[in-house]
Design a protein around this motif. Structure first.
Motif, PDB file in Angstrom:
ATOM      1  N   THR A 318       0.852  -1.193   0.000  1.00  0.00           N
ATOM      2  CA  THR A 318       0.000   0.000   0.000  1.00  0.00           C
ATOM      3  C   THR A 318       0.885   1.240   0.000  1.00  0.00           C
ATOM      4  O   THR A 318       1.998   1.212   0.532  1.00  0.00           O
ATOM      5  N   LEU A 319       0.385   2.303  -0.617  1.00  0.00           N
ATOM      6  CA  LEU A 319       1.102   3.579  -0.602  1.00  0.00           C
ATOM      7  C   LEU A 319       0.276   4.566   0.204  1.00  0.00           C
ATOM      8  O   LEU A 319      -0.905   4.772  -0.076  1.00  0.00           O
ATOM      9  N   ARG A 320       0.904   5.147   1.221  1.00  0.00           N
ATOM     10  CA  ARG A 320       0.214   6.147   2.037  1.00  0.00           C
ATOM     11  C   ARG A 320       0.954   7.464   1.890  1.00  0.00           C
ATOM     12  O   ARG A 320       2.173   7.514   2.047  1.00  0.00           O
ATOM     13  N   VAL A 321       0.199   8.537   1.611  1.00  0.00           N
ATOM     14  CA  VAL A 321       0.809   9.850   1.398  1.00  0.00           C
ATOM     15  C   VAL A 321       0.360  10.785   2.521  1.00  0.00           C
ATOM     16  O   VAL A 321      -0.814  10.781   2.903  1.00  0.00           O
ATOM     17  N   CYS A 322       1.298  11.572   3.022  1.00  0.00           N
ATOM     18  CA  CYS A 322       0.992  12.470   4.135  1.00  0.00           C
ATOM     19  C   CYS A 322      -0.016  13.526   3.700  1.00  0.00           C
ATOM     20  O   CYS A 322       0.115  14.131   2.641  1.00  0.00           O
ATOM     21  N   ARG A 323      -1.032  13.725   4.545  1.00  0.00           N
ATOM     22  CA  ARG A 323      -2.069  14.714   4.228  1.00  0.00           C
ATOM     23  C   ARG A 323      -1.502  16.109   4.422  1.00  0.00           C
ATOM     24  O   ARG A 323      -0.700  16.334   5.319  1.00  0.00           O
ATOM     25  N   SER A 324      -1.923  17.031   3.581  1.00  0.00           N
ATOM     26  CA  SER A 324      -1.372  18.379   3.710  1.00  0.00           C
ATOM     27  C   SER A 324      -1.943  19.026   4.973  1.00  0.00           C
ATOM     28  O   SER A 324      -3.099  18.814   5.326  1.00  0.00           O
ATOM     29  N   ARG A 349      -3.493   5.847  -0.468  1.00  0.00           N
ATOM     30  CA  ARG A 349      -3.769   6.372  -1.803  1.00  0.00           C
ATOM     31  C   ARG A 349      -3.821   5.286  -2.865  1.00  0.00           C
ATOM     32  O   ARG A 349      -4.360   5.494  -3.941  1.00  0.00           O
ATOM     33  N   SER A 350      -3.201   4.138  -2.589  1.00  0.00           N
ATOM     34  CA  SER A 350      -3.208   3.081  -3.605  1.00  0.00           C
ATOM     35  C   SER A 350      -2.795   1.775  -2.963  1.00  0.00           C
ATOM     36  O   SER A 350      -2.038   1.781  -1.999  1.00  0.00           O
ATOM     37  N   GLN A 351      -3.299   0.678  -3.507  1.00  0.00           N
ATOM     38  CA  GLN A 351      -2.825  -0.617  -3.012  1.00  0.00           C
ATOM     39  C   GLN A 351      -2.864  -1.640  -4.131  1.00  0.00           C
ATOM     40  O   GLN A 351      -3.649  -1.518  -5.061  1.00  0.00           O
ATOM     41  N   CYS A 352      -1.985  -2.633  -4.046  1.00  0.00           N
ATOM     42  CA  CYS A 352      -1.952  -3.644  -5.109  1.00  0.00           C
ATOM     43  C   CYS A 352      -2.645  -4.915  -4.615  1.00  0.00           C
ATOM     44  O   CYS A 352      -3.041  -5.013  -3.455  1.00  0.00           O
ATOM     45  N   ASP A 353      -2.789  -5.881  -5.510  1.00  0.00           N
ATOM     46  CA  ASP A 353      -3.485  -7.118  -5.138  1.00  0.00           C
ATOM     47  C   ASP A 353      -2.641  -7.942  -4.184  1.00  0.00           C
ATOM     48  O   ASP A 353      -1.417  -7.937  -4.263  1.00  0.00           O
ATOM     49  N   ALA A 354      -3.318  -8.682  -3.313  1.00  0.00           N
ATOM     50  CA  ALA A 354      -2.610  -9.564  -2.385  1.00  0.00           C
ATOM     51  C   ALA A 354      -2.283 -10.882  -3.097  1.00  0.00           C
ATOM     52  O   ALA A 354      -2.766 -11.142  -4.192  1.00  0.00           O
ATOM     53  N   ILE A 355      -1.439 -11.699  -2.472  1.00  0.00           N
ATOM     54  CA  ILE A 355      -1.145 -13.017  -3.035  1.00  0.00           C
ATOM     55  C   ILE A 355      -1.815 -14.067  -2.156  1.00  0.00           C
ATOM     56  O   ILE A 355      -2.286 -13.762  -1.055  1.00  0.00           O
ATOM     57  N   ARG A 356      -1.833 -15.314  -2.658  1.00  0.00           N
ATOM     58  CA  ARG A 356      -2.432 -16.369  -1.851  1.00  0.00           C
ATOM     59  C   ARG A 356      -1.377 -16.889  -0.888  1.00  0.00           C
ATOM     60  O   ARG A 356      -0.384 -17.464  -1.318  1.00  0.00           O
ATOM     61  N   VAL A 357      -1.590 -16.658   0.392  1.00  0.00           N
ATOM     62  CA  VAL A 357      -0.583 -17.060   1.374  1.00  0.00           C
ATOM     63  C   VAL A 357      -0.887 -18.470   1.870  1.00  0.00           C
ATOM     64  O   VAL A 357      -2.021 -18.776   2.222  1.00  0.00           O
ATOM     65  N   THR A 358       0.111 -19.362   1.815  1.00  0.00           N
ATOM     66  CA  THR A 358      -0.051 -20.723   2.342  1.00  0.00           C
ATOM     67  C   THR A 358       1.106 -20.985   3.295  1.00  0.00           C
ATOM     68  O   THR A 358       1.882 -20.076   3.595  1.00  0.00           O
ATOM     69  N   LYS A 359       1.232 -22.251   3.721  1.00  0.00           N
ATOM     70  CA  LYS A 359       2.336 -22.580   4.635  1.00  0.00           C
ATOM     71  C   LYS A 359       3.690 -22.282   4.001  1.00  0.00           C
ATOM     72  O   LYS A 359       4.600 -21.800   4.648  1.00  0.00           O
ATOM     73  N   THR A 360       3.818 -22.603   2.704  1.00  0.00           N
ATOM     74  CA  THR A 360       5.126 -22.450   2.056  1.00  0.00           C
ATOM     75  C   THR A 360       5.237 -21.162   1.251  1.00  0.00           C
ATOM     76  O   THR A 360       6.312 -20.807   0.822  1.00  0.00           O
ATOM     77  N   VAL A 361       4.120 -20.484   1.013  1.00  0.00           N
ATOM     78  CA  VAL A 361       4.157 -19.273   0.191  1.00  0.00           C
ATOM     79  C   VAL A 361       3.786 -18.070   1.047  1.00  0.00           C
ATOM     80  O   VAL A 361       2.647 -17.954   1.479  1.00  0.00           O
ATOM     81  N   LEU A 456      -3.785   7.257  -8.258  1.00  0.00           N
ATOM     82  CA  LEU A 456      -2.624   6.373  -8.363  1.00  0.00           C
ATOM     83  C   LEU A 456      -3.087   4.922  -8.385  1.00  0.00           C
ATOM     84  O   LEU A 456      -3.974   4.538  -7.635  1.00  0.00           O
ATOM     85  N   LYS A 457      -2.481   4.140  -9.271  1.00  0.00           N
ATOM     86  CA  LYS A 457      -2.814   2.711  -9.313  1.00  0.00           C
ATOM     87  C   LYS A 457      -1.536   1.903  -9.444  1.00  0.00           C
ATOM     88  O   LYS A 457      -0.577   2.341 -10.088  1.00  0.00           O
ATOM     89  N   PHE A 458      -1.528   0.713  -8.845  1.00  0.00           N
ATOM     90  CA  PHE A 458      -0.404  -0.205  -9.035  1.00  0.00           C
ATOM     91  C   PHE A 458      -0.707  -1.127 -10.216  1.00  0.00           C
ATOM     92  O   PHE A 458      -1.805  -1.671 -10.317  1.00  0.00           O
ATOM     93  N   LEU A 459       0.297  -1.310 -11.103  1.00  0.00           N
ATOM     94  CA  LEU A 459       0.143  -2.281 -12.197  1.00  0.00           C
ATOM     95  C   LEU A 459       1.255  -3.312 -12.074  1.00  0.00           C
ATOM     96  O   LEU A 459       2.412  -2.954 -11.834  1.00  0.00           O
ATOM     97  N   LEU A 460       0.911  -4.583 -12.268  1.00  0.00           N
ATOM     98  CA  LEU A 460       1.939  -5.634 -12.252  1.00  0.00           C
ATOM     99  C   LEU A 460       2.626  -5.616 -13.615  1.00  0.00           C
ATOM    100  O   LEU A 460       2.006  -5.908 -14.630  1.00  0.00           O
TER     101      LEU A 460
END
Length: 1242
Positions: A318-324, A349-361, A456-460
């Protein structure tokens, strides 16, 4: 004609897989534009733009725990070139400094044998670029010379050190995060260890704080939830050791200084980020996660804007920007006015997709690009690297207005200058070109008409994936021959534990295809042509001991896959091995407790299932001999006879040619209609060691001779056969070499236990043999019967070999249990490779890969556009005398630039300053980037002021520029005084709101007095409670402040008292008194006398008029140039901010920064800010002449001629030299160290 050349020489390389837990923190994104990542004991170098691995460094014996790129914060020339230097530390305490391009180690450093905790290159002094600071557990920090490996000093602390962070604004400050709290060091220097033990502060854990429950605002909210959390957090930092139960909760994950503003630090906890103001040691902002939110793992603060990149446990960035903090005019947005004024707020201000978290990932670490701060890379434990880019989309906001976020605007400038009407630009170039500056209190926002809102958007934009978890079964495709040279591709098939087969192209090291073939672990693979293979897998046995066998035939181009044995395979003993005959005609399938099967591969039919009493097979191999040649000869003869009969006697004269054409015709027909069945043989051994010989021809199978067992051999485990040599290996580690021609056998005990596998190398007459044991591998020469090379776990490697094969006649490929597959030379020494031998699929923009001289030429080529009037991206169009090979490499770099970048670089509207800034960004040149940012800003603002004053306007216009037009606060003391003052007032206001103790109040009052805010200071002084020992003193001070009049006697008295105080060691108090009577200039002088240079500069910026302030700062610049401080680069920036452009030009030239000097002077002339007197004239001539000489030494004669022609009389001599007889000119090489000019005739 060959359609394309085949790279038969494969580079040695490593295909890497999943990461080890110890690799978690081993990742770094350098100014050079590359990412380094530790994977087990190797280090991958990744190019994020093309997402390829371009180098793997192998030398560590233990897992790599830290990697750090060296900083590029120095002037680059031939003696200090652009080079890729990386430091890495491993779990055994070894540090290696690498030259990444050649893959070799500069030096190795070892102090203790515990894992390195933290590493950092010192970037902040002009003395040496080789200093490396490391934390050696448990409690030592050691400063090393990273070039020679010598130890400069070592210092121990009382607690275990977990990590450290340098103050980006002041190199003598650093903070250590220890197991108990934080240690602040204020006297760090490279020449000697810190003298004191530092100031220790303890962190009480914020766990107690219910920061996760923010209540809905009621009419008059009681101090609950977030407010209460803030009250709790205020007492976080204490100097006393907290009670035992709160110490155990010290789970601070990370501490970092904020590079965007001075004296701020962040502390990261799993559920909150605390922003501290270090002047007051108190929290001025909290970013908390709600109860249902995902905890933090890591946070990276940005420098260009006050923003934070946060990594969460689900892999979401996630990207957080300080408020004026600017007061909002319309009350529409301010839902909670109290809140907005009370602390720093960082808005999501923006966030990207999460991944699938498992025991090994699970996500391990994130890194962001230090040059542009607009792309992030996420490292996942399964070896994946996900590359995210932040993109700005302009247009009306689609966000719901109720979210209460004020809109972000895009800046109206590009590369530090306002955009020309039809100028091309790249909006997503960097974070500060995507979003404008955050407004602070007291600034008027620009009219929103000429600003665009941005989302703002995150692109893979890239993804690298590694090998899955071991075990692996590997098999190289059939070898290169003269027949298949036109279409040969070196493919390696890797069978994995989840049933899929990965096919890698070893020329590029990239995954060619991933085929999901089986439902259980792949046990073995055999190729049946260059594009198809058979693979088998066996399920785990049931209680009857039987399994499901899968034998699949896979065609690679189409991906078609069918069960080779049809319906067979359910409930039978497991397949032990499959062996394909040399001509790829027949297949033997060997089972554990069941007679073998013989199949015809071409027709897919079962030729023979052996009888029940057939002996149990322990090892089997096909013979390389067959009768295909004699069969073909017979067929040819028969066809020739046929062809001759059909030729009539009349055409006897032209018989030769027609016979040949007929023959070719007949042959092509026969090859398509009927396949010749050649005779082939195989040998196998039974449990007693008896050798059987069986012949297969068509569909007949004959039993041949039997050879009795050799008494010296144990149970035979494997056989290999090539030419006249047959080799048997047994379970006791004996190798038996049979020479079939001479009928000799020779046994060699290797004493290495079970021989798992033996394979002959491909290639005619190549009798090398690769042998695999449980603890390693060996290469033998069967002609001489002697060992060529050997590797053994624990002796020279730290991984276990799982499978082996040859990939060319002189390279082997090993799969190992650390999840890697390595292509090695026959000597099996794991080594890094030279990057320039790499065969990359996509070309990589990285000037650091070029030779030093070529990199500087490339830079000059981009800076000095247009060449003879035309903008070009083709180096061949320039008069450049250099080997074609190097020209080609430079051209490759130019071609790899993005089209947008090429357009901008060839745009005539791009000014010289913008070009310098853009090129320093492209090269990741940190010092250049700082210099040109400040230079471009002040050249423009002074030119503007000059322009205004010429037109009869008052100079003070400079102070009232549009708010958009100030330097970012991350430049700290270099910003305009007016903006700097506003920022400091804003900060004190915040400190005042957050103060909790008398200490804090006192500091605030002091700060307000220095800033000249006397009324507010008096209020604070009168707050002191009566039972406080300072009550009387503060009350008197309040009276003094209010009654100070400008009468002469009181002034002189106060001045006398102040000087006495200063003389008696009360510097701060004396300075305060001087500020009260408006003698701040004297105060600055005292501060400088006592060595408080930063404090004096700060005071000058906030209290003095431009002329006085300029004097103070000039003295500071002189101090920075002095040999004991040696920070000329910083001094140059200070002088730039004062508009001393002539002095800056002179300094650049005297420090031999010839290109910067010439281009800077050129820019000054363009903006008309350099007085044209004889001194300036002389400087201009010498600077231009030296730049011309530098260009000539790089081989750019055309550029040299241009600059020489502008260097007056001295330049004429050089021009003559340049064009005297074209080739017979003198070469002038400029040696930057000894400042001597050497001349040699070329």
């Amino acid at each position: 004609m060959i359609p394309y050349t085949v790279n038969i020489k494969l580079a040695a390389r490593t295909l890497t897989g999943t990461l080890n837990l110890q690799n978690k923190t081993a990742v770094d994104w350098g100014w050079q534009g590359l990412i380094a990542q530790g994977c087990h004991s190797s280090i991958l170098i990744i190019d994020p733009k093309t997402s390829q691995t371009i180098q793997v460094l192998e030398r560590h014996k233990a897992n790599v725990v830290k990697v750090k790129w060296s900083r590029e914060n120095y002037y680059h020339n031939l003696s200090s070139p652009y080079c890729l230097r990386l430091a890495s530390g491993d779990a055994s305490g070894k540090i290696i400094v690498w030259d990444v391009v050649s893959g070799t180690a500069h030096c190795e450093i070892q102090e203790h044998s515990k894992p390195i905790q933290d590493l950092e290159w010192l970037w902040n002094q002009d003395v040496s670029r080789d200093l490396l600071l490391a934390v050696h557990p448990p409690n030592y920090i050691v400063l090393w010379n990273g070039d020679t490996g010598t130890k400069l000093w070592k210092k121990s602390y009382a607690e275990n050190i977990l990590s450290f962070s340098f103050d980006p604004f002041d190199p003598s400050n650093m903070a250590l995060l220890t197991s108990e709290g934080i240690v602040f060091i204020t006297d760090f220097s490279h020449s000697k260890p810190p003298g004191s033990a530092g100031k220790k502060v303890y962190i009480a854990s914020p766990h107690a704080s219910p920061a996760h429950t923010k209540p809905a605002p009621t009419v008059a909210p009681p101090p609950t939830g977030a407010k209460k959390a803030l009250n709790k957090v205020k007492v976080l930092i204490t100097n006393e050791k907290p009670t035992a139960e709160s110490v155990t909760l010290n789970d601070c994950l990370q501490l970092s200084y904020l590079p965007s503003k001075r004296n701020h630090m962040l502390l990261l906890y799993p559920r909150e980020i605390l922003i501290l103001d270090l002047e007051l040691s108190q929290t001025v902002g909290v970013v908390a996660i709600e109860r249902s939110g995902v905890p933090f793992i890591q946070v990276i603060p940005c420098a260009q804007r006050d923003a934070l990149y946060c990594l969460h446990e689900n892999g979401c960035i996630t990207l957080r920007v300080c408020r004026s903090t600017a007061a909002l005019e319309d009350g529409s947005v301010a839902t909670d006015p109290e809140q907005s004024a009370q602390e720093l707020v960082y808005d999501l201000r923006s966030q990207c997709d999460a991944i699938r978290v498992t025991k090994t990932v699970r996500p391990y670490r994130m890194v962001i690009c230090p040059i542009n701060e607009n792309s992030a890379a996420l490292m996942v434990s399964d070896g994946r690297v996900m590359l995210w880019e932040l993109k700005a989309f302009t247009g009306r906001a689609t966000a719901n207005p109720s979210s209460g976020l004020s809109p972000l605007y895009s800046p109206v400038s590009f590369c530090g200058a306002p955009l020309a009407p039809n100028q091309k630009h790249i909006q997503n170039l960097s974070l500060n070109s995507m979003i404008g500056q955050t407004l602070i209190a007291g600034e008027a926002p620009l009219p929103s008409s000429n600003q665009q809102e941005v989302q703002l958007k995150f692109l893979l934009t890239g993804l690298l994936s590694g090998l899955p978890l071991p075990p692996f079964a590997i098999r190289m495709c059939p070898p290169l021959t003269t027949k298949n040279i036109n279409h040969y591709q070196p493919m390696l098939a890797v069978g994995t534990s989840n049933g899929s087969v990965l096919v890698y192209n070893l020329t590029s090291g990239l995954l060619h295809k991933e085929l999901s073939v089986h439902s259980c672990e792949v046990r073995g693979i055999e190729w049946v042509s260059l594009t198809s293979f058979l693979s088998f897998a066996t399920s785990s046995p049931n209680n009857m001991g039987v399994v499901r066998n899968e034998l699949q035939h896979v065609d690679m181009p189409t991906g078609r896959c069918f069960a080779f044995r049809g319906e067979r395979g359910n409930d039978e003993p497991p397949i032990e091995m499959i062996k394909v005959s040399h001509l790829k005609q027949y297949l033997v399938v060997v089972f554990r407790d069941k007679p073998l099967e013989l199949w015809d591969i071409r027709t897919g039919t079962l030729l023979r299932e052996m009888a029940k009493n057939f002996p149990t097979v322990t090892a089997l191999e096909w013979s390389p001999s067959h009768n295909l040649k004699s069969l073909k000869k017979k067929q040819m003869a028969a066809r020739e006879a046929m062809a001759r009969q059909t030729v009539s006697d009349a055409e006897q004269n032209s018989v030769e040619s027609s016979v040949i054409s007929l023959l070719q015709d007949a042959e092509s027909k026969s090859e398509t209609t009927q396949a010749i069945s050649a005779r082939e043989h195989f040998v196998f051994t039974d449990t007693d060691g008896q050798v059987y010989h069986i012949t297969v021809e068509g569909n007949t199978v004959k039993d041949g001779a039997r050879i009795p067992p050799d008494g010296s051999m144990g149970s035979i485990a494997c056989i290999a056969w090539k030419g006249d040599t047959l080799v048997l290996g047994d379970v006791d580690g004996n190798l038996n070499f049979w020479d079939l021609k001479a009928r000799l056998s020779r046994g060699i005990p290797t004493h290495r236990g079970w021989v798992k596998k033996i394979r002959f190398a491909p290639g005619k007459g190549n009798q090398k043999l690769l042998v695999m044991y449980t603890d390693g591998a060996e290469v033998w020469d069967t002609k001489e019967v002697q060992m060529v090379s050997s590797m053994r776990i624990g002796r020279n490697v730290n991984y276990r070999v799982l499978d082996i094969d040859w990939c060319t006649s002189d390279k082997v490929v090993l799969a190992s249990d650390d999840g890697c597959i390595r292509v090695l030379e026959m000597a099996m020494k794991s080594a890094s490779y030279r990057m320039d031998e790499q065969d990359l699929t996509d070309s990589v923009w990285c000037p650091y890969l070029l030779l030093p001289r070529a990199a500087l030429t490339l830079k000059a080529f981009l800076l000095l556009q247009p060449w003879s009037g035309t903008f070009t991206m083709d180096i061949t169009q320039v008069d450049y005398s250099e080997k074609d090979e190097i020209k080609g490499l430079i051209q490759e770099q130019l071609n790899s630039l993005s089209n947008d970048m090429k357009c901008v670089l060839q745009d005539p509207e791009l000014s010289l300053l913008q070009r310098c800034l853009l090129v320093s960004r492209l090269f990741g040149d940190e010092s250049d980037l700082h210099f040109w940012t400040v230079a471009s800003h002040y050249l423009q603002s002074f030119a503007q002021a000059h322009h205004l004053s010429v037109e009869g306007e008052i100079q003070s216009e400079l102070a009232q520029q549009s708010p958009q037009n100030h330097l970012d606060i991350c430049h700290d003391m270099l910003c305009e005084s007016s903006y700097f003052q506003k920022f400091q007032l804003d900060r004190v206001h915040l400190q005042e709101v957050k103060r909790t103790s008398y200490e804090h109040t006192k500091k605030c009052a002091d700060q307000l007095l220095l800033l000249g805010q006397t009324d507010r200071a008096v209020q604070l002084l009168l707050e002191t409670s009566a039972d406080n020992p300072s009550y009387y003193c503060d009350s008197l001070k309040a009276c003094l402040v209010t009654t100070i009049t400008s009468s002469g006697p009181s002034q002189s008295t106060i001045k006398l008292v102040a000087t006495n105080m200063i003389a008696n060691g009360k510097l701060a108090e004396g300075v305060q008194l001087l500020c009260l009577i408006d003698k701040a200039a004297d105060a600055c002088r005292y501060l400088q006398t006592y060595g408080e240079w930063n404090r004096a500069a700060w005071l000058a910026k906030v209290r003095l008029n431009p002329a006085e302030s300029s004097d103070v700062l000039k003295r500071w610049a002189e101090h920075l140039c002095s040999p004991q401080v040696n920070q000329k680069s910083k001094a140059i920036l200070v002088l730039l901010s004062l508009g001393c452009f002539y002095k800056v030009g002179e300094m650049l030239h005297s420090t031999r920064h010839f290109d910067s000097a010439a281009l800077f002077i050129e820019a000054c002339l363009k903006y008309g800010v350099m007085e044209a007197n004889e001194f300036a004239h002389k400087l201009i001539e010498t600077a231009f002449l030296d730049y011309a000489r530098l260009l000539r030494s790089l081989g750019l004669r055309e550029g040299a001629a241009l600059w020489a022609s502008r260097a007056g009389t001295a330049g004429e001599q050089l021009l003559e030299d340049l064009f005297k007889g074209e080739g017979a000119g003198h070469e002038v090489a400029i040696d930057s160290d000894e400042a001597k000019v050497t001349t040699d005739s070329s």
